[in-house]
Design an enzyme around this catalytic site. Structure first.
Site, PDB file in Angstrom:
ATOM      1  CG  HIS A   1      54.250-102.076 -84.472  1.00  0.00           C
ATOM      2  ND1 HIS A   1      54.993-103.194 -84.138  1.00  0.00           N
ATOM      3  CD2 HIS A   1      52.950-102.435 -84.335  1.00  0.00           C
ATOM      4  CE1 HIS A   1      54.167-104.177 -83.823  1.00  0.00           C
ATOM      5  NE2 HIS A   1      52.916-103.752 -83.930  1.00  0.00           N
TER       6      HIS A   1
ATOM      7  CG  ASP B   1      58.086-104.332 -84.208  1.00  0.00           C
ATOM      8  OD1 ASP B   1      57.504-103.505 -84.947  1.00  0.00           O
ATOM      9  OD2 ASP B   1      57.513-104.959 -83.315  1.00  0.00           O
TER      10      ASP B   1
ATOM     11  CB  SER C   1      51.585-105.615 -81.627  1.00  0.00           C
ATOM     12  OG  SER C   1      51.709-106.131 -82.913  1.00  0.00           O
TER      13      SER C   1
ATOM     14  CB  ALA D   1      51.597-116.966 -82.969  1.00  0.00           C
TER      15      ALA D   1
ATOM     16  CG  ASN E   1      45.948-107.599 -83.451  1.00  0.00           C
ATOM     17  OD1 ASN E   1      46.175-108.210 -82.416  1.00  0.00           O
ATOM     18  ND2 ASN E   1      46.745-106.655 -83.912  1.00  0.00           N
TER      19      ASN E   1
ATOM     20  CG  ASN F   1      63.774 -93.020 -67.059  1.00  0.00           C
ATOM     21  OD1 ASN F   1      62.548 -92.968 -66.964  1.00  0.00           O
ATOM     22  ND2 ASN F   1      64.389 -93.323 -68.191  1.00  0.00           N
TER      23      ASN F   1
END
Length: 236
Positions: A42, A6, A206, A142, A132, A55
């Site tokens: 991103h 990324d 994403s 993909a 998208n 946490n």
């Protein structure tokens, strides 16, 4: 471990205390968490959906005990197939079990195919955002999920909204329907690069891909002897 291919990561964000393994900058060839500084946000967001720690503040990732390997393949918004392939190859060399790729484009890249094929052969599970564009088929890489060499170890991920309906922007399963999953991808809260305590809501396939990548890491963590193919078939 989960490699996040990324824009890098904000390594000192409070959600990543104890979460990070080494990182890699595919532009410079340098390793470490100080060479993958996220200037876009991103990558930080995607990584937090996978591995943000449990946490007393903020959020928790799907695989909150996983190790994140941040791989920077974007300089701002730009990259190349060769740089992405270099990032994948590094993750394969580090034996990352899951590789998350919240990226894509309109054409099949031979360079990327080669890198992903090597990853598959090394026993890796590739989780890739479907894209998208609201199209009938996933974008590449993909869509490599449909190829026989992928052996069910590439998962294309579409996005659904809060009502579990496919998001209008999400590419559909199309010819990858046997290797396609959906996950939440609209208004997903995650860590952001602007400060150590920043969060933002983002939408896209994403954001859906790291939900699946995190799920794969959880399954592998519970049953370490499972292969990538077996983990994928359990998720399917």
């Amino acid at each position: 471990s989960v490699a996040v291919i990324d824009t890098g990561i904000r390594a000192d964000h409070r959600e990543f205390q104890g979460a990070l393994g080494t990182g890699f900058n595919a532009f410079t060839g340098l390793s470490g968490t100080n060479v993958v500084t996220d200037t876009n946000g991103h990558g930080t967001h995607v990584a937090s959906i996978i591995g943000a720690r449990v946490n007393s503040f903020g959020m928790a990732g799907v695989a909150s005990r996983s190790t994140i390997l941040p791989v920077q393949v974007f300089n701002g918004p730009s990259t190349s197939d060769a740089v992405v392939a270099r990032g994948i190859n590094w993750a394969t060399g580090r034996r990352a079990f899951v590789v998350n790729m919240s990226l894509g484009g309109p054409v099949a890249s031979p360079t990327m195919r080669q890198a992903m094929q090597a990853g598959v052969n090394a026993g890796q599970l590739c989780v890739v955002a479907a894209g998208n564009e609201g199209q009938a088929n996933p974008a590449w890489p993909a869509r490599f999920a449909t190829e026989s060499w992928a052996r069910g170890q590439i998962i294309a991920v579409g996005a659904v909204d809060a009502n579990n309906r496919i998001a209008s922007f999400s590419n559909r399963a199309g010819d990858a329907r046997n290797f396609f999953l959906v996950a939440p991808g609209t208004s997903i809260i995650g860590a952001y690069h602007t400060s150590q305590t920043a969060y933002v809501a983002m939408s896209g396939t994403s954001m859906a891909a790291p939900v699946v990548a995190g799920s794969a890491a959880v399954v592998k963590g519970a049953w370490p002897w499972l292969t990538a193919q077996q983990v994928a078939s359990i998720l399917f």
